[in-house]
Motif scaffolding. Sequence first.
Motif, PDB file in Angstrom:
ATOM      1  N   THR A   5     -20.893 -24.830   2.623  1.00  0.00           N
ATOM      2  CA  THR A   5     -21.609 -25.047   3.867  1.00  0.00           C
ATOM      3  C   THR A   5     -22.531 -23.845   3.995  1.00  0.00           C
ATOM      4  O   THR A   5     -22.646 -23.060   3.050  1.00  0.00           O
ATOM      5  CB  THR A   5     -20.633 -25.201   5.058  1.00  0.00           C
ATOM      6  OG1 THR A   5     -21.371 -25.572   6.219  1.00  0.00           O
ATOM      7  CG2 THR A   5     -19.839 -23.954   5.307  1.00  0.00           C
ATOM      8  N   GLN A  18     -10.280 -30.932  -0.565  1.00  0.00           N
ATOM      9  CA  GLN A  18     -11.296 -31.702   0.160  1.00  0.00           C
ATOM     10  C   GLN A  18     -10.779 -33.106   0.441  1.00  0.00           C
ATOM     11  O   GLN A  18     -10.370 -33.815  -0.469  1.00  0.00           O
ATOM     12  CB  GLN A  18     -12.589 -31.784  -0.655  1.00  0.00           C
ATOM     13  CG  GLN A  18     -13.321 -30.473  -0.754  1.00  0.00           C
ATOM     14  CD  GLN A  18     -13.729 -29.953   0.622  1.00  0.00           C
ATOM     15  OE1 GLN A  18     -14.278 -30.678   1.428  1.00  0.00           O
ATOM     16  NE2 GLN A  18     -13.449 -28.687   0.866  1.00  0.00           N
ATOM     17  N   ASN A  20     -11.714 -36.844   2.294  1.00  0.00           N
ATOM     18  CA  ASN A  20     -12.906 -37.620   2.595  1.00  0.00           C
ATOM     19  C   ASN A  20     -12.537 -38.930   3.263  1.00  0.00           C
ATOM     20  O   ASN A  20     -11.356 -39.301   3.320  1.00  0.00           O
ATOM     21  CB  ASN A  20     -13.692 -37.881   1.302  1.00  0.00           C
ATOM     22  CG  ASN A  20     -14.249 -36.593   0.725  1.00  0.00           C
ATOM     23  OD1 ASN A  20     -15.053 -35.936   1.368  1.00  0.00           O
ATOM     24  ND2 ASN A  20     -13.805 -36.220  -0.464  1.00  0.00           N
ATOM     25  N   THR A 120     -11.367 -26.814   4.687  1.00  0.00           N
ATOM     26  CA  THR A 120     -12.343 -26.151   5.557  1.00  0.00           C
ATOM     27  C   THR A 120     -12.229 -24.627   5.554  1.00  0.00           C
ATOM     28  O   THR A 120     -12.962 -23.968   6.292  1.00  0.00           O
ATOM     29  CB  THR A 120     -12.211 -26.650   7.011  1.00  0.00           C
ATOM     30  OG1 THR A 120     -10.922 -26.289   7.520  1.00  0.00           O
ATOM     31  CG2 THR A 120     -12.407 -28.154   7.098  1.00  0.00           C
ATOM     32  N   ARG A 133     -16.830 -25.302  10.450  1.00  0.00           N
ATOM     33  CA  ARG A 133     -16.931 -26.279  11.535  1.00  0.00           C
ATOM     34  C   ARG A 133     -16.923 -27.686  10.920  1.00  0.00           C
ATOM     35  O   ARG A 133     -17.747 -28.006  10.071  1.00  0.00           O
ATOM     36  CB  ARG A 133     -18.223 -26.048  12.313  1.00  0.00           C
ATOM     37  CG  ARG A 133     -18.336 -26.854  13.586  1.00  0.00           C
ATOM     38  CD  ARG A 133     -19.582 -26.476  14.372  1.00  0.00           C
ATOM     39  NE  ARG A 133     -19.759 -25.040  14.505  1.00  0.00           N
ATOM     40  CZ  ARG A 133     -19.084 -24.245  15.355  1.00  0.00           C
ATOM     41  NH1 ARG A 133     -18.178 -24.763  16.137  1.00  0.00           N
ATOM     42  NH2 ARG A 133     -19.319 -22.949  15.394  1.00  0.00           N
ATOM     43  N   ALA A 134     -15.973 -28.502  11.357  1.00  0.00           N
ATOM     44  CA  ALA A 134     -15.845 -29.857  10.826  1.00  0.00           C
ATOM     45  C   ALA A 134     -15.210 -30.758  11.877  1.00  0.00           C
ATOM     46  O   ALA A 134     -14.528 -30.283  12.787  1.00  0.00           O
ATOM     47  CB  ALA A 134     -14.993 -29.861   9.556  1.00  0.00           C
ATOM     48  N   LYS A 147     -15.835 -38.183   8.745  1.00  0.00           N
ATOM     49  CA  LYS A 147     -15.790 -36.752   8.442  1.00  0.00           C
ATOM     50  C   LYS A 147     -17.196 -36.194   8.576  1.00  0.00           C
ATOM     51  O   LYS A 147     -18.147 -36.770   8.045  1.00  0.00           O
ATOM     52  CB  LYS A 147     -15.292 -36.509   7.019  1.00  0.00           C
ATOM     53  CG  LYS A 147     -15.382 -35.045   6.587  1.00  0.00           C
ATOM     54  CD  LYS A 147     -15.005 -34.852   5.119  1.00  0.00           C
ATOM     55  CE  LYS A 147     -15.170 -33.422   4.681  1.00  0.00           C
ATOM     56  NZ  LYS A 147     -14.820 -33.238   3.255  1.00  0.00           N
ATOM     57  N   GLU A 148     -17.294 -35.088   9.283  1.00  0.00           N
ATOM     58  CA  GLU A 148     -18.541 -34.330   9.299  1.00  0.00           C
ATOM     59  C   GLU A 148     -18.196 -32.879   9.017  1.00  0.00           C
ATOM     60  O   GLU A 148     -17.533 -32.229   9.818  1.00  0.00           O
ATOM     61  CB  GLU A 148     -19.257 -34.424  10.651  1.00  0.00           C
ATOM     62  CG  GLU A 148     -20.538 -33.584  10.659  1.00  0.00           C
ATOM     63  CD  GLU A 148     -21.216 -33.470  12.015  1.00  0.00           C
ATOM     64  OE1 GLU A 148     -22.340 -32.940  12.048  1.00  0.00           O
ATOM     65  OE2 GLU A 148     -20.630 -33.885  13.032  1.00  0.00           O
ATOM     66  N   LEU A 149     -18.628 -32.401   7.878  1.00  0.00           N
ATOM     67  CA  LEU A 149     -18.602 -30.972   7.594  1.00  0.00           C
ATOM     68  C   LEU A 149     -19.967 -30.489   8.054  1.00  0.00           C
ATOM     69  O   LEU A 149     -20.982 -30.793   7.426  1.00  0.00           O
ATOM     70  CB  LEU A 149     -18.385 -30.708   6.104  1.00  0.00           C
ATOM     71  CG  LEU A 149     -18.441 -29.244   5.678  1.00  0.00           C
ATOM     72  CD1 LEU A 149     -17.377 -28.413   6.393  1.00  0.00           C
ATOM     73  CD2 LEU A 149     -18.288 -29.144   4.162  1.00  0.00           C
ATOM     74  N   PRO A 157     -21.744 -30.003  16.066  1.00  0.00           N
ATOM     75  CA  PRO A 157     -21.625 -31.262  15.318  1.00  0.00           C
ATOM     76  C   PRO A 157     -22.393 -32.386  15.990  1.00  0.00           C
ATOM     77  O   PRO A 157     -22.936 -32.224  17.084  1.00  0.00           O
ATOM     78  CB  PRO A 157     -20.113 -31.525  15.364  1.00  0.00           C
ATOM     79  CG  PRO A 157     -19.688 -30.940  16.659  1.00  0.00           C
ATOM     80  CD  PRO A 157     -20.546 -29.697  16.831  1.00  0.00           C
TER      81      PRO A 157
END
Length: 171
Positions: A5, A18, A20, A120, A133-134, A147-149, A157
């Motif tokens: 990130t 990770q 997903n 994360t 931040r996720a 999922k939002e990384l 976000p």
Amino acid sequence: MPVTTKLKGNDVSLYGNQVNVGDNAPVVTLPNSALEEITIGGAQGKAQLIIAVPSLDTPVCATETRKFNEQAAAVEGAAVCVVSMDLPFAAKRFCSTEGIENVQVLSDFRDKCFSVNYGTLIAEGPLRGLSARAVFVVNKEGKITYKELVPEITAEPDYETALNALKEAAK
């Protein structure tokens, strides 16, 4: 290839497993601000919004927590939590000061089990050891449906998309 990130435009590698969309959400147990053990992830019989932030003691994390506290409370059949590395005592003070009552605030300070299991954990740079931040949405059956990384740690976000995903998972 390591997942990255950005922090103020600079690449930052993340450590951990990770997860997903479509994966089973790892089950982890974390203390809340009263030092009670709370289990998140997995099949809970309700949708879950799991929000990872570096520290509640930063303006962006505080704003994010306040916004989710206000907006996610309206989603029936959903549980909402914010996970940070803050000590439970600091989280309790933050919640009291900010009027946070609609989300569980959990601490990953003991063994970083959330950050490692969800991928994360920041592995380098000035925020090393904190969480990126996720946002994750987990359906009633325990599958990750969103999922939002967040691509820049200092940015907020996509609230609308996350909340829409939570509403869908709560149906």
